[in-house]
Design a protein around this motif. Structure first.
Motif, PDB file in Angstrom:
ATOM      1  N   ARG A 291      29.097   2.933 -49.311  1.00 29.28           N
ATOM      2  CA  ARG A 291      29.903   2.482 -48.300  1.00 29.28           C
ATOM      3  C   ARG A 291      30.434   3.491 -47.505  1.00 29.28           C
ATOM      4  O   ARG A 291      30.702   3.735 -46.169  1.00 29.28           O
ATOM      5  CB  ARG A 291      30.878   1.559 -48.819  1.00 29.28           C
ATOM      6  CG  ARG A 291      30.399   0.262 -49.394  1.00 29.28           C
ATOM      7  CD  ARG A 291      31.552  -0.362 -50.397  1.00 29.28           C
ATOM      8  NE  ARG A 291      30.755  -1.509 -51.089  1.00 29.28           N
ATOM      9  CZ  ARG A 291      30.992  -2.275 -51.987  1.00 29.28           C
ATOM     10  NH1 ARG A 291      32.048  -1.475 -52.756  1.00 29.28           N
ATOM     11  NH2 ARG A 291      30.619  -3.202 -52.368  1.00 29.28           N
ATOM     12  N   GLY A 292      30.844   4.715 -48.152  1.00 31.06           N
ATOM     13  CA  GLY A 292      31.364   5.963 -47.383  1.00 31.06           C
ATOM     14  C   GLY A 292      30.438   6.508 -46.507  1.00 31.06           C
ATOM     15  O   GLY A 292      30.759   7.022 -45.317  1.00 31.06           O
ATOM     16  N   VAL A 293      28.971   6.580 -46.847  1.00 22.86           N
ATOM     17  CA  VAL A 293      28.053   7.039 -45.902  1.00 22.86           C
ATOM     18  C   VAL A 293      27.884   6.133 -44.859  1.00 22.86           C
ATOM     19  O   VAL A 293      27.858   6.555 -43.773  1.00 22.86           O
ATOM     20  CB  VAL A 293      26.533   7.234 -46.707  1.00 22.86           C
ATOM     21  CG1 VAL A 293      25.381   7.119 -45.579  1.00 22.86           C
ATOM     22  CG2 VAL A 293      26.649   8.284 -47.680  1.00 22.86           C
ATOM     23  N   LEU A 294      27.641   5.023 -44.919  1.00 19.51           N
ATOM     24  CA  LEU A 294      27.804   3.812 -43.825  1.00 19.51           C
ATOM     25  C   LEU A 294      29.148   4.222 -42.856  1.00 19.51           C
ATOM     26  O   LEU A 294      28.800   4.134 -41.599  1.00 19.51           O
ATOM     27  CB  LEU A 294      27.655   2.613 -44.488  1.00 19.51           C
ATOM     28  CG  LEU A 294      26.560   2.030 -45.027  1.00 19.51           C
ATOM     29  CD1 LEU A 294      26.597   0.662 -45.357  1.00 19.51           C
ATOM     30  CD2 LEU A 294      25.236   2.387 -44.590  1.00 19.51           C
ATOM     31  N   SER A 295      30.095   4.244 -43.356  1.00 20.44           N
ATOM     32  CA  SER A 295      31.444   4.560 -42.575  1.00 20.44           C
ATOM     33  C   SER A 295      31.128   5.872 -41.939  1.00 20.44           C
ATOM     34  O   SER A 295      31.557   5.742 -40.368  1.00 20.44           O
ATOM     35  CB  SER A 295      32.602   4.588 -43.335  1.00 20.44           C
ATOM     36  OG  SER A 295      33.928   4.863 -42.947  1.00 20.44           O
ATOM     37  N   ASP A 296      30.828   6.607 -42.349  1.00 24.76           N
ATOM     38  CA  ASP A 296      30.628   8.093 -41.636  1.00 24.76           C
ATOM     39  C   ASP A 296      29.437   7.896 -40.743  1.00 24.76           C
ATOM     40  O   ASP A 296      29.644   8.465 -39.277  1.00 24.76           O
ATOM     41  CB  ASP A 296      30.149   9.085 -42.586  1.00 24.76           C
ATOM     42  CG  ASP A 296      31.458   9.897 -43.210  1.00 24.76           C
ATOM     43  OD1 ASP A 296      32.467   9.223 -43.132  1.00 24.76           O
ATOM     44  OD2 ASP A 296      31.073  10.879 -43.967  1.00 24.76           O
ATOM     45  N   CYS A 297      28.504   7.004 -41.116  1.00 24.34           N
ATOM     46  CA  CYS A 297      27.630   6.794 -39.861  1.00 24.34           C
ATOM     47  C   CYS A 297      28.052   6.245 -38.533  1.00 24.34           C
ATOM     48  O   CYS A 297      27.626   6.700 -37.371  1.00 24.34           O
ATOM     49  CB  CYS A 297      26.561   5.923 -40.559  1.00 24.34           C
ATOM     50  SG  CYS A 297      25.359   5.339 -39.119  1.00 24.34           S
ATOM     51  N   LEU A 298      28.972   5.344 -38.771  1.00 23.46           N
ATOM     52  CA  LEU A 298      29.452   4.571 -37.620  1.00 23.46           C
ATOM     53  C   LEU A 298      30.336   5.610 -36.664  1.00 23.46           C
ATOM     54  O   LEU A 298      30.626   5.515 -35.529  1.00 23.46           O
ATOM     55  CB  LEU A 298      30.474   3.434 -38.033  1.00 23.46           C
ATOM     56  CG  LEU A 298      29.695   2.299 -38.540  1.00 23.46           C
ATOM     57  CD1 LEU A 298      30.339   1.047 -39.062  1.00 23.46           C
ATOM     58  CD2 LEU A 298      28.383   1.971 -37.559  1.00 23.46           C
ATOM     59  N   VAL A 543      35.303  19.375 -48.014  1.00 26.11           N
ATOM     60  CA  VAL A 543      34.129  20.013 -47.868  1.00 26.11           C
ATOM     61  C   VAL A 543      33.814  20.485 -46.363  1.00 26.11           C
ATOM     62  O   VAL A 543      34.697  19.975 -45.670  1.00 26.11           O
ATOM     63  CB  VAL A 543      32.801  19.242 -48.537  1.00 26.11           C
ATOM     64  CG1 VAL A 543      32.948  18.803 -49.802  1.00 26.11           C
ATOM     65  CG2 VAL A 543      32.760  17.976 -47.477  1.00 26.11           C
ATOM     66  N   ASP A 544      32.974  21.406 -46.205  1.00 26.38           N
ATOM     67  CA  ASP A 544      32.800  21.800 -44.890  1.00 26.38           C
ATOM     68  C   ASP A 544      31.453  21.339 -44.267  1.00 26.38           C
ATOM     69  O   ASP A 544      31.145  21.928 -42.937  1.00 26.38           O
ATOM     70  CB  ASP A 544      33.037  23.427 -44.738  1.00 26.38           C
ATOM     71  CG  ASP A 544      34.103  23.888 -45.478  1.00 26.38           C
ATOM     72  OD1 ASP A 544      35.358  23.858 -44.665  1.00 26.38           O
ATOM     73  OD2 ASP A 544      34.323  24.499 -46.634  1.00 26.38           O
ATOM     74  N   VAL A 545      30.590  20.693 -44.906  1.00 27.63           N
ATOM     75  CA  VAL A 545      29.434  20.309 -44.357  1.00 27.63           C
ATOM     76  C   VAL A 545      29.455  18.716 -44.722  1.00 27.63           C
ATOM     77  O   VAL A 545      29.657  18.137 -45.831  1.00 27.63           O
ATOM     78  CB  VAL A 545      27.991  20.734 -44.985  1.00 27.63           C
ATOM     79  CG1 VAL A 545      26.958  20.288 -44.445  1.00 27.63           C
ATOM     80  CG2 VAL A 545      28.071  22.332 -44.839  1.00 27.63           C
ATOM     81  N   GLY A 546      29.164  18.106 -43.548  1.00 26.27           N
ATOM     82  CA  GLY A 546      29.220  16.379 -43.765  1.00 26.27           C
ATOM     83  C   GLY A 546      27.832  15.845 -43.900  1.00 26.27           C
ATOM     84  O   GLY A 546      26.893  16.747 -43.770  1.00 26.27           O
ATOM     85  N   VAL A 547      27.715  14.762 -44.424  1.00 26.97           N
ATOM     86  CA  VAL A 547      26.547  14.123 -44.643  1.00 26.97           C
ATOM     87  C   VAL A 547      25.575  13.963 -43.733  1.00 26.97           C
ATOM     88  O   VAL A 547      24.301  14.063 -43.814  1.00 26.97           O
ATOM     89  CB  VAL A 547      26.740  12.764 -45.488  1.00 26.97           C
ATOM     90  CG1 VAL A 547      27.444  12.835 -46.827  1.00 26.97           C
ATOM     91  CG2 VAL A 547      27.456  11.653 -44.710  1.00 26.97           C
ATOM     92  N   PHE A 548      26.120  13.926 -42.474  1.00 36.34           N
ATOM     93  CA  PHE A 548      25.072  13.959 -41.447  1.00 36.34           C
ATOM     94  C   PHE A 548      24.802  15.251 -40.529  1.00 36.34           C
ATOM     95  O   PHE A 548      24.381  15.122 -39.605  1.00 36.34           O
ATOM     96  CB  PHE A 548      25.507  12.889 -40.172  1.00 36.34           C
ATOM     97  CG  PHE A 548      25.478  11.386 -40.758  1.00 36.34           C
ATOM     98  CD1 PHE A 548      24.345  10.847 -40.730  1.00 36.34           C
ATOM     99  CD2 PHE A 548      26.406  10.780 -41.464  1.00 36.34           C
ATOM    100  CE1 PHE A 548      24.315   9.557 -41.116  1.00 36.34           C
ATOM    101  CE2 PHE A 548      26.309   9.427 -42.046  1.00 36.34           C
ATOM    102  CZ  PHE A 548      25.112   9.053 -41.931  1.00 36.34           C
ATOM    103  N   ASP A 549      25.621  16.076 -41.356  1.00 33.43           N
ATOM    104  CA  ASP A 549      25.008  17.619 -40.768  1.00 33.43           C
ATOM    105  C   ASP A 549      23.603  17.945 -41.218  1.00 33.43           C
ATOM    106  O   ASP A 549      23.378  17.722 -42.418  1.00 33.43           O
ATOM    107  CB  ASP A 549      26.197  18.739 -41.170  1.00 33.43           C
ATOM    108  CG  ASP A 549      27.497  18.312 -40.476  1.00 33.43           C
ATOM    109  OD1 ASP A 549      27.511  17.737 -39.504  1.00 33.43           O
ATOM    110  OD2 ASP A 549      28.551  18.822 -41.152  1.00 33.43           O
ATOM    111  N   VAL A 550      22.775  18.859 -40.462  1.00 29.23           N
ATOM    112  CA  VAL A 550      21.671  19.203 -40.953  1.00 29.23           C
ATOM    113  C   VAL A 550      21.626  20.698 -41.592  1.00 29.23           C
ATOM    114  O   VAL A 550      21.005  21.084 -42.339  1.00 29.23           O
ATOM    115  CB  VAL A 550      20.741  19.500 -39.705  1.00 29.23           C
ATOM    116  CG1 VAL A 550      20.407  18.043 -39.311  1.00 29.23           C
ATOM    117  CG2 VAL A 550      21.016  20.233 -38.544  1.00 29.23           C
ATOM    118  N   GLY A 551      22.828  21.416 -41.395  1.00 28.72           N
ATOM    119  CA  GLY A 551      23.140  22.623 -41.841  1.00 28.72           C
ATOM    120  C   GLY A 551      23.465  22.579 -43.642  1.00 28.72           C
ATOM    121  O   GLY A 551      23.943  21.429 -43.865  1.00 28.72           O
ATOM    122  N   VAL A 552      23.219  23.489 -44.381  1.00 33.88           N
ATOM    123  CA  VAL A 552      23.575  23.317 -45.823  1.00 33.88           C
ATOM    124  C   VAL A 552      24.413  24.505 -46.248  1.00 33.88           C
ATOM    125  O   VAL A 552      25.477  24.728 -45.747  1.00 33.88           O
ATOM    126  CB  VAL A 552      22.259  23.320 -46.619  1.00 33.88           C
ATOM    127  CG1 VAL A 552      21.651  22.251 -46.373  1.00 33.88           C
ATOM    128  CG2 VAL A 552      21.325  24.212 -46.063  1.00 33.88           C
TER     129      VAL A 552
END
Length: 555
Positions: A291-298, A543-552
């Motif tokens: 659910r958290g990933v879906l919330s960040d998606c929006l 954290v400093d990298v979000g789940v929708f960031d492409v950097g790692v």
């Protein structure tokens, strides 16, 4: 991530042991723990026999071998095995001149460790301060260390697992007798393992894969570094996922030799040893993670989440995706030689929330394809790539280690404890329970009785923890939205070890390797530093990298 190498970029009785001074730290006689006494051997270091040229620290990496007892519990045996080690030398040696090494286990159980360390040495030095030599060895059953197999080759393995799968126990996803059939599949796989290992030498190897044996291997490495390389004779360790279970086990066995332990992505040891499955609580945070990933998606929008314009709220998007799962369960579709059903779709969903950074934006493209019924061949290719990335390769070490560790066995599919544990897993998550609850049967009638396994309870029947006092406090680390090792397990295991601390990360994915955090790195460096700095208990790191960031990870 690559096969056999989970890349960091993908991816009871109270016991009080008095602390001993650094100067008095000596190799502990295994006989004093009802194990065989063994002479300390020297590690033979040499250039690695595999390519590490892509690593910026390749010139600081070497490989080693160490002879250890095959069976620490047999005082009459002279049989040995050879551990294969890899070392990445310190990039900022201690100003005091004291040489020290940090050991690693990256999880599984069953992942080989050397290649993972070689591929990620820069990041690991960055997170730990650079003062340590970083050392890992391939555990028993993995890679070339008495490799455990149930099949002659990968083709046989794929055929067997396809014909005897772990079934989705969601009502309607399988036949009405799915529980009994799933149990029968698990027993049949165990029988195949027994048949492949009929040779006495293979049987002997199959019985010495336990975590208790690997814990003693860890201390054998520490003893060698102390005796021949003038290190302190104490364990400095970072264990991830199953590596946290290994760390807890070695700490329970040798509490007075624990100097620095970070246990990261915590497996509940009571559940692992004394219940069916890997950890019956492992899915407690999986729905929140989804659910958290879906919330960040929006929030992030369609530039990086292909699902962002389908619904206006996260609950609506969840309902849409779960309806899609049901649709494919009711009406499976063939594509690229595979069947896309509800189980197939949930397998994609669980992997992307376990290893989110870098793959979630692409994953949403394929999930949208599933919603629209388009490019299904591409979806199959993506699913295959995901599972190849977390494959353990041509061995069955995960099964061999985890099942040998189990203290319990089932009496059949009507065994009440097995039923209770399966139902516990099933009911701990609305979304993924049916997909993974069937794992509980996998070791139910395992034929090999592992030697040296850890059999003590960690909590009593009322849930009260044992008390174990280690030489220095342990640091437990958990992600708030870890779908397979919830923070609850970190808190539970911390309650066993006196003076330990819990670091909670407001993060997605599995363990601290999932999303980079400057705060986490600062805590790790302080903890592993010359003068240990402990965070306040239950400190929370962003954290400093979000789940929708492409950097790692930096470095």
């Amino acid at each position: 991530m690559r096969s056999c190498s989970p890349s960091l970029r993908g991816l009871a009785v109270c016991s009080v042991v008095l602390s001993i001074s650094l100067a008095s730290a000596k190799p502990l006689s295994f006989r004093s723990r009802n194990d065989t006494t063994t002479a300390v051997k020297k590690i033979s270091w040499a250039p690695c026999n595999f390519n590490v040229s892509g690593d910026p620290l390749a010139d600081q990496i070497d490989c080693g071998s160490l002879v250890v007892p095959l069976d620490y519990t047999d005082p009459t045996s002279n049989e040995t095995l050879t551990l294969s080690l890899l070392r990445s030398k310190a990039v900022s040696p201690s100003a005091t001149g004291n040489k020290k090494s940090m050991l690693f286990n990256f999880g599984g159980p069953g992942y080989p460790a050397r290649t993972t360390l070689a591929e990620n040495a820069v990041t690991l030095h960055n997170m730990t301060g650079g003062e340590y030599d970083l050392v890992a060895f391939d555990p028993r059953g993995t890679a070339d260390t008495i490799t455990f197999r149930c099949y002659a080759n990968q083709t046989e393995r794929l055929v067997a697992t396809a014909s005897l799968p772990i079934l989705d126990l969601t009502p309607g996803a399988s036949a009405p007798n799915a529980f009994a059939e799933n149990y029968a599949n698990a027993v049949a796989l165990s029988q195949r393992c027994a048949a492949y290992n009929l040779d006495p030498a293979l049987q002997k190897n199959a019985n010495v894969l336990t975590t208790g044996m690997v814990a003693r291997d860890l201390m054998a490495v520490v003893d060698s570094l102390h005796t021949f390389e003038e290190e302190d004779g104490l364990l400095h360790y970072w264990g991830i996922s199953y590596g946290s279970l290994l760390g807890a086990t070695v700490a329970a066995l040798f509490p007075d030799r624990m100097e620095r332990l970070i246990l990261d992505g915590i497996v509940n040891a009571e559940n692992y040893y004394h219940h069916f499955g890997i950890d019956i609580d492992q899915l407690l945070s999986s729905d929140d993670a989804f659910r958290g990933v879906l919330s960040d998606c929006l929030k992030i929008g369609t530039s990086r989440c292909a699902l962002a314009d389908i619904n206006s709220t996260a609950p609506e998007l969840e309902a849409t995706l779960l309806a899609m799962v049901d649709r494919y369960q009711s009406n499976p579709v063939a594509a690229a030689g595979k069947v896309i059903n509800g189980k197939f779709v949930k397998e994609i969903l669980i992997v992307i929330i376990k290893y989110p950074t870098g793959i979630v934006p692409l994953a949403t493209v394929y999930i949208r394809s599933l919603l629209e019924g388009k490019n299904l061949d591409g979806v199959v290719a993506f699913h295959t790539a995901l599972y190849n990335a977390v494959s353990m390769g041509d061995n069955d070490a995960l099964t061999g280690i985890a099942c040998s560790d189990k203290v319990i066995r089932a009496t059949g599919p009507t065994d009440q404890k097995l039923i209770d544990d399966t139902n516990h897993m099933f009911n701990s998550t609305k979304i993924f329970g049916g997909l993974l609850a069937g794992i509980a049967s996998q070791c139910a009638e395992w034929p090999h009785e592992g030697r040296g396994k850890y059999t003590e309870h960690w909590f009593d029947e009322e849930g009260r923890p044992r008390v174990i006092k280690t030489r220095k406090p342990i640091l437990f680390v958990g992600n708030r939205y870890d779908p397979v090792t919830p923070v609850k397990s970190a808190v539970a295991m911390s309650s066993v070890f006196e003076g330990s601390r819990v670091l909670e990360r407001d993060a997605f994915g599995h363990a601290s390797i999932a999303q980079w955090s400057d705060c986490t790195a600062e805590v790790f460096r302080g903890y592993f530093g010359e003068e240990m700095v402990l965070p306040e208990d239950k400190k929370v790191c962003e954290v400093d990298v979000g789940v929708f960031d492409v950097g790692v990870f930096p470095g």
